[in-house]
Write an enzyme that holds these catalytic residues in place. Structure first.
Site, PDB file in Angstrom:
ATOM      1  N   LEU A 105       0.687  -1.310   0.016  1.00 47.32           N
ATOM      2  CA  LEU A 105      -0.024  -0.097   0.157  1.00 47.32           C
ATOM      3  C   LEU A 105       0.933   1.178  -0.026  1.00 47.32           C
ATOM      4  O   LEU A 105       0.584   2.032  -0.752  1.00 47.32           O
ATOM      5  CB  LEU A 105      -0.817   0.001   1.208  1.00 47.32           C
ATOM      6  N   SER A 128       0.064   7.803   5.634  1.00 49.87           N
ATOM      7  CA  SER A 128      -0.989   7.924   6.259  1.00 49.87           C
ATOM      8  C   SER A 128      -2.208   8.095   5.455  1.00 49.87           C
ATOM      9  O   SER A 128      -3.306   7.612   5.413  1.00 49.87           O
ATOM     10  CB  SER A 128      -1.092   9.200   7.228  1.00 49.87           C
ATOM     11  N   ILE A 174       7.784  -2.186   2.451  1.00 55.41           N
ATOM     12  CA  ILE A 174       6.708  -3.319   2.368  1.00 55.41           C
ATOM     13  C   ILE A 174       7.401  -4.474   3.183  1.00 55.41           C
ATOM     14  O   ILE A 174       8.497  -5.165   2.369  1.00 55.41           O
ATOM     15  CB  ILE A 174       6.299  -3.574   1.088  1.00 55.41           C
ATOM     16  N   ARG A 209      18.303 -10.898  40.879  1.00 54.92           N
ATOM     17  CA  ARG A 209      19.463  -9.761  40.985  1.00 54.92           C
ATOM     18  C   ARG A 209      19.348  -9.202  42.296  1.00 54.92           C
ATOM     19  O   ARG A 209      18.236  -8.891  42.906  1.00 54.92           O
ATOM     20  CB  ARG A 209      19.066  -8.468  40.000  1.00 54.92           C
ATOM     21  N   GLN A 233       9.610  -2.117  47.634  1.00 53.45           N
ATOM     22  CA  GLN A 233       8.283  -1.939  47.032  1.00 53.45           C
ATOM     23  C   GLN A 233       8.229  -0.963  45.807  1.00 53.45           C
ATOM     24  O   GLN A 233       7.537  -1.106  45.009  1.00 53.45           O
ATOM     25  CB  GLN A 233       7.737  -1.153  48.131  1.00 53.45           C
ATOM     26  N   GLU A 272       0.276  -0.152  10.355  1.00 53.59           N
ATOM     27  CA  GLU A 272      -1.347  -0.445  10.592  1.00 53.59           C
ATOM     28  C   GLU A 272      -1.918   0.702  10.869  1.00 53.59           C
ATOM     29  O   GLU A 272      -2.965   0.661  11.475  1.00 53.59           O
ATOM     30  CB  GLU A 272      -1.453  -1.593  11.342  1.00 53.59           C
ATOM     31  N   GLY A 273      -1.442   1.951  10.535  1.00 57.20           N
ATOM     32  CA  GLY A 273      -2.111   3.138  10.772  1.00 57.20           C
ATOM     33  C   GLY A 273      -1.445   3.781  11.977  1.00 57.20           C
ATOM     34  O   GLY A 273      -1.554   3.138  13.301  1.00 57.20           O
TER      35      GLY A 273
HETATM   36  C1  LIG Z   1       8.980  -1.494   9.399  1.00 54.94           C
HETATM   37  C2  LIG Z   1       7.516  -1.152   8.701  1.00 54.94           C
HETATM   38  C3  LIG Z   1       7.041  -2.110   7.939  1.00 54.94           C
HETATM   39  C4  LIG Z   1       5.760  -1.755   7.257  1.00 54.94           C
HETATM   40  N1  LIG Z   1       5.131  -2.580   6.535  1.00 54.94           N
HETATM   41  C5  LIG Z   1       4.341  -2.238   5.594  1.00 54.94           C
HETATM   42  C6  LIG Z   1       3.593  -3.046   4.706  1.00 54.94           C
HETATM   43  O1  LIG Z   1       3.858  -4.532   4.720  1.00 54.94           O
HETATM   44  N2  LIG Z   1       2.963  -2.505   3.735  1.00 54.94           N
HETATM   45  C7  LIG Z   1       2.656  -1.216   3.570  1.00 54.94           C
HETATM   46  O2  LIG Z   1       1.683  -0.880   2.739  1.00 54.94           O
HETATM   47  N3  LIG Z   1       3.175   0.020   4.486  1.00 54.94           N
HETATM   48  C8  LIG Z   1       4.015  -0.876   5.330  1.00 54.94           C
HETATM   49  N4  LIG Z   1       4.696  -0.019   6.631  1.00 54.94           N
HETATM   50  C9  LIG Z   1       4.223   1.664   6.135  1.00 54.94           C
HETATM   51  C10 LIG Z   1       3.657   2.236   7.148  1.00 54.94           C
HETATM   52  O3  LIG Z   1       1.992   1.439   7.304  1.00 54.94           O
HETATM   53  C11 LIG Z   1       3.608   3.701   7.376  1.00 54.94           C
HETATM   54  O4  LIG Z   1       5.184   3.910   7.492  1.00 54.94           O
HETATM   55  C12 LIG Z   1       2.540   4.408   8.090  1.00 54.94           C
HETATM   56  O5  LIG Z   1       1.192   4.324   7.707  1.00 54.94           O
HETATM   57  C13 LIG Z   1       2.931   5.954   8.430  1.00 54.94           C
HETATM   58  O6  LIG Z   1       3.074   6.356   6.967  1.00 54.94           O
HETATM   59  P1  LIG Z   1       4.434   7.526   6.924  1.00 54.94           P
HETATM   60  O7  LIG Z   1       5.469   6.632   7.306  1.00 54.94           O
HETATM   61  O8  LIG Z   1       4.408   7.794   5.554  1.00 54.94           O
HETATM   62  O9  LIG Z   1       4.160   8.716   7.917  1.00 54.94           O
HETATM   63  P2  LIG Z   1       3.149  10.025   7.524  1.00 54.94           P
HETATM   64  O10 LIG Z   1       1.936   9.547   6.979  1.00 54.94           O
HETATM   65  O11 LIG Z   1       4.113  10.955   6.844  1.00 54.94           O
HETATM   66  O12 LIG Z   1       3.254  10.533   8.928  1.00 54.94           O
HETATM   67  C14 LIG Z   1       4.175  11.317   9.746  1.00 54.94           C
HETATM   68  C15 LIG Z   1       3.680  11.693  11.107  1.00 54.94           C
HETATM   69  O13 LIG Z   1       2.506  12.628  10.770  1.00 54.94           O
HETATM   70  C16 LIG Z   1       1.501  12.165  11.470  1.00 54.94           C
HETATM   71  N5  LIG Z   1       0.235  12.298  10.830  1.00 54.94           N
HETATM   72  C17 LIG Z   1       0.173  12.211   9.608  1.00 54.94           C
HETATM   73  N6  LIG Z   1      -1.330  12.662   9.117  1.00 54.94           N
HETATM   74  C18 LIG Z   1      -1.770  12.999  10.286  1.00 54.94           C
HETATM   75  C19 LIG Z   1      -3.256  13.648  10.453  1.00 54.94           C
HETATM   76  N7  LIG Z   1      -4.034  13.746   9.566  1.00 54.94           N
HETATM   77  N8  LIG Z   1      -3.281  13.962  11.707  1.00 54.94           N
HETATM   78  C20 LIG Z   1      -2.312  13.814  12.739  1.00 54.94           C
HETATM   79  N9  LIG Z   1      -1.246  13.299  12.489  1.00 54.94           N
HETATM   80  C21 LIG Z   1      -0.825  12.903  11.277  1.00 54.94           C
HETATM   81  C22 LIG Z   1       1.560  10.626  12.004  1.00 54.94           C
HETATM   82  O14 LIG Z   1       1.024  10.221  12.537  1.00 54.94           O
HETATM   83  C23 LIG Z   1       3.199  10.614  11.825  1.00 54.94           C
HETATM   84  O15 LIG Z   1       3.273  10.803  13.261  1.00 54.94           O
HETATM   85  C24 LIG Z   1       5.529  -0.251   7.193  1.00 54.94           C
HETATM   86  C25 LIG Z   1       6.560   0.529   7.678  1.00 54.94           C
HETATM   87  C26 LIG Z   1       7.723   0.338   8.493  1.00 54.94           C
HETATM   88  C27 LIG Z   1       8.665   1.251   9.151  1.00 54.94           C
END
Ligand SMILES: Cc1cc2nc3c(=O)[nH]c(=O)nc-3n(C[C@H](O)[C@H](O)[C@H](O)COP(=O)(O)OP(=O)(O)OC[C@H]3O[C@@H](n4cnc5c(N)ncnc54)[C@H](O)[C@@H]3O)c2cc1C
Length: 382
Positions: free
Chosen positions: A125, A132, A157, A268, A279, A363-364
């Site tokens: 995705l 996001s 991914i 330990r 405590q 996962e969001g």
């Molecule tokens: C180890 C790893 C495994 C992953 N596996 C997969 C996978 O298998 N498949 C896949 O498709 N993706 C995968 N991802 C991607 C992951 O789902 C995204 O990194 C995640 O959804 C966040 O997107 P972004 O990193 O672009 O952050 P951004 O969307 O750029 O967000 C950056 C920051 O801004 C905040 N933010 C963004 N929009 C808003 C809003 N509207 N309101 C408030 N805060 C906001 C976010 O919470 C975050 O703190 C993976 C990522 C990692 C690091």
């Protein structure tokens, strides 16, 4: 609170299977897998062999035919061993759910090998400009006389470096935004697909995560999963179960931290007695146990709502958000119980603390979970 749908012995049996595998195979290997950043194919195949893939997939499609409550149990138990292993169970669960809900008879033929651990999958995705905000996906699938041609790129991914089959979200009608997206089954050895290098991550280092590029990749018409233009909706429709899975995985990480911290505190000695006799430390452990139990209760509530086909959007976001924040906080407490040792590579709690962090992001993110909870609150009332 709704009751679980199945007999208690069934949940006990599946817990026992997952726990034995986690304790005998996963936990002893976890430190080396983290250090070497590898995920042995034998572990993956073994998971398929003993029935840890497709917990909620109906038996007629080769799954265990159980429910979300059982799935949550499996995720917690595997994650107590090592969360990178639990992640694979979660990924196959999502793909299995997608295929059983939306797959054609031909597409469903791929499922037995996926559930047996013979075909490795990737759920594709995220992109550079669509994290996001997945409505901003730029990968396109252009319709031709024979099928579709896919162009674009995906980031971070799971399984990208090793997967056989990708489930790829692409735009079939860019002008229609998220209403113009579709999901395609793409063989990742097809011409035009290239894989980026494996990412080196803070935690869950055994998970193989990387980029995928699609450069004029031709897929047949039959590669489309579900109706054209419904990809965004289809992708969202499995997220509730996905969030329960990640919440449960986070509970498993924290539970492993509590068990390690309690054992260490008994052994330990400082000031001539076990540190557990203080405590101040007992309260820290009590808070860990209390918060883990609260998170587990939220996971169970969300799982049962899904199983009883009740609205579970808010409940699954609450479980994911609370459990992952809890896991980060309580693995930090586990490090604290270990003192300096907790900060040293090779001690389990050091790894658990690193592993927990990602549960607040994938996962969001937890900001997005809070946005969902607030939206549901405003719509439906308190
Ligand atoms: C180890 C790893 C495994 C992953 N596996 C997969 C996978 O298998 N498949 C896949 O498709 N993706 C995968 N991802 C991607 C992951 O789902 C995204 O990194 C995640 O959804 C966040 O997107 P972004 O990193 O672009 O952050 P951004 O969307 O750029 O967000 C950056 C920051 O801004 C905040 N933010 C963004 N929009 C808003 C809003 N509207 N309101 C408030 N805060 C906001 C976010 O919470 C975050 O703190 C993976 C990522 C990692 C690091």
């Amino acid at each position: 609170m709704h009751a679980p749908l199945l007999d208690a012995e069934i949940y006990d049996q599946i817990r026992e299977t997952a726990r034995r595998f986690a304790e005998e195979v996963v936990k002893p290997a976890a430190a080396a897998l983290d250090r070497d950043e590898t995920f042995p194919a034998e572990i993956y195949r073994k998971m398929g062999e003993i029935g840890l893939f497709g917990i909620t997939v109906p038996e007629e499609h080769g799954g265990a035919g159980l429910d979300t409550y059982a799935y949550a149990i499996v995720m917690e138990e595997l994650s107590r061993g090592y969360s990178s292993v639990a992640d694979q169970c979660g990924l196959v669960e999502l793909i299995g759910t997608l295929l059983t809900r939306y797959g054609t008879p031909e597409q469903l033929k791929r499922l037995p090998d996926i559930l047996a651990g013979k075909t490795r999958v990737a759920y594709c995705l995220t992109e550079a400009e669509a994290g996001s905000d997945l409505s901003n996906v730029r990968t396109t699938a252009r319709e031709t006389a024979e099928g579709y041609v896919i162009d674009g790129g995906k980031l971070w991914i799971h399984n990208a470096p090793v997967a056989d089959l990708g489930f790829v979200l692409a735009s079939t009608d860019p002008a229609a935004g998220h209403r113009g997206m579709s999901i395609f089954l793409v063989d990742l050895d097809a011409p035009g697909v290239s894989r980026g290098p494996k990412e080196h991550k803070m935690g869950q280092r055994a998970s193989q995560v990387g980029a995928l590029s699609f450069d004029g990749v031709t897929v047949p018409r039959e590669a489309l999963l579900g109706p054209k233009g419904r990809g965004f909706h289809i992708m969202m429709s499995v997220l509730e179960k996905g969030r329960v899975g990640i919440a449960s995985l986070a509970v498993g990480i924290a539970q492993a931290g509590l068990e390690a911290a309690l054992a260490y505190a008994r052994d330990r000695r400082q000031f001539g007695k076990p540190i557990l006799d203080n405590q101040g430390l007992q309260w820290l452990l009590a808070d860990m146990a209390k918060d883990i139990a609260a998170a587990r209760a939220l996971v169970e509530r969300a799982a049962l709502l899904i199983d009883h086909e009740k609205p579970a959007t808010s409940a699954s976001s609450m479980a994911k958000c609370f459990a992952s924040d809890m896991a980060v906080a309580q693995t930090a407490s586990a490090v604290q119980v270990f003192g300096g040792s907790g900060y040293i590579r090779g001690f389990e709690v050091e790894r658990l603390y690193r592993d927990a962090k990602i549960t607040q992001i994938y996962e969001g993110t937890n900001q997005i979970q809070r946005t969902i909870i607030a939206r549901e609150l405003i719509k439906n009332g308190a």
